[in-house]
Write a protein that holds these residues in place. Sequence first.
Motif, PDB file in Angstrom:
ATOM      1  N   GLN A  55       0.829  -1.205   0.000  1.00 33.63           N
ATOM      2  CA  GLN A  55       0.000   0.000   0.000  1.00 33.63           C
ATOM      3  C   GLN A  55       0.866   1.258   0.000  1.00 33.63           C
ATOM      4  O   GLN A  55       0.597   2.218  -0.732  1.00 33.63           O
ATOM      5  N   ALA A  56       1.923   1.264   0.825  1.00 32.14           N
ATOM      6  CA  ALA A  56       2.798   2.428   0.904  1.00 32.14           C
ATOM      7  C   ALA A  56       3.499   2.687  -0.426  1.00 32.14           C
ATOM      8  O   ALA A  56       3.534   3.817  -0.926  1.00 32.14           O
ATOM      9  N   ARG A  57       4.029   1.622  -1.007  1.00 33.02           N
ATOM     10  CA  ARG A  57       4.822   1.793  -2.232  1.00 33.02           C
ATOM     11  C   ARG A  57       3.969   2.087  -3.462  1.00 33.02           C
ATOM     12  O   ARG A  57       4.475   2.587  -4.460  1.00 33.02           O
ATOM     13  N   SER A  58       2.676   1.795  -3.384  1.00 30.23           N
ATOM     14  CA  SER A  58       1.799   2.082  -4.521  1.00 30.23           C
ATOM     15  C   SER A  58       1.029   3.388  -4.335  1.00 30.23           C
ATOM     16  O   SER A  58       0.176   3.728  -5.152  1.00 30.23           O
ATOM     17  N   LYS A  59       1.330   4.097  -3.272  1.00 28.14           N
ATOM     18  CA  LYS A  59       0.645   5.369  -3.004  1.00 28.14           C
ATOM     19  C   LYS A  59       0.838   6.328  -4.183  1.00 28.14           C
ATOM     20  O   LYS A  59       1.928   6.460  -4.719  1.00 28.14           O
ATOM     21  N   GLN A  60      -0.238   6.996  -4.569  1.00 23.67           N
ATOM     22  CA  GLN A  60      -0.194   7.946  -5.676  1.00 23.67           C
ATOM     23  C   GLN A  60       0.258   9.320  -5.171  1.00 23.67           C
ATOM     24  O   GLN A  60      -0.047   9.706  -4.042  1.00 23.67           O
ATOM     25  N   PRO A  61       0.990  10.058  -5.991  1.00 21.06           N
ATOM     26  CA  PRO A  61       1.449  11.379  -5.561  1.00 21.06           C
ATOM     27  C   PRO A  61       0.289  12.350  -5.413  1.00 21.06           C
ATOM     28  O   PRO A  61      -0.740  12.197  -6.087  1.00 21.06           O
ATOM     29  N   PRO A  62       0.439  13.337  -4.549  1.00 15.30           N
ATOM     30  CA  PRO A  62      -0.618  14.349  -4.446  1.00 15.30           C
ATOM     31  C   PRO A  62      -0.680  15.158  -5.738  1.00 15.30           C
ATOM     32  O   PRO A  62       0.328  15.296  -6.438  1.00 15.30           O
TER      33      PRO A  62
END
Length: 199
Positions: A55-62
């Motif tokens: 989940q952390a590594r697939s987080k989308q940029p703001p």
Amino acid sequence: QGAANAGSGKAAVATAHANAATATPKANSTATGTPSGKASPTATLSPELEASRKQARSKQPPPKPELITVNNDDGAIATAKYWVQLYHYTYSSGKTSEYKSVCPGDNFGCAGIIKGAIENHSEGGWVEPANIRFTEAYRRDDFPNSMVVQINYKQDGFNQYYGDGSSKYYKPENRWALVELSYRNNQWIVIRQKNGSFD
């Protein structure tokens, strides 16, 4: 009340243009120079931790604010908020290109954040995405010759995991960031920053 508490100590920091020291997650300083032949931490992760890392590594940029190109106080404030979001995104995802585009310098607040995020991720670590809520954002009028923006925000608790299997919990906090910006090549960039906790 919070801004008053932030007051003179942070003002002195920004006036002196000191390199920023961060109070939120950074790579484990003892990890540098450790043997590279250690076992992969992936094999020992529980399903829950594996899901957390994914989940952390697939987080989308703001999303980049449109105001980042507008040369006024509103543009600088929007960019400073974006920097706070990128700061957390970079530690969570391990991806650094967005952060570099907004904070391209070689001081600790720019290059050090990138180095810390890369080291933690390359060693198998990650940072849980931290939920943040902005409570106040304004240009500091005590720096008439510089664009300095103060951002106050609430940060929920989260864990940082290291490649050696250890972890650290960061409790919920009321935080501040003092961000100095410069308008260059038709957009705002972050020159230096300092952040900390009101608690």
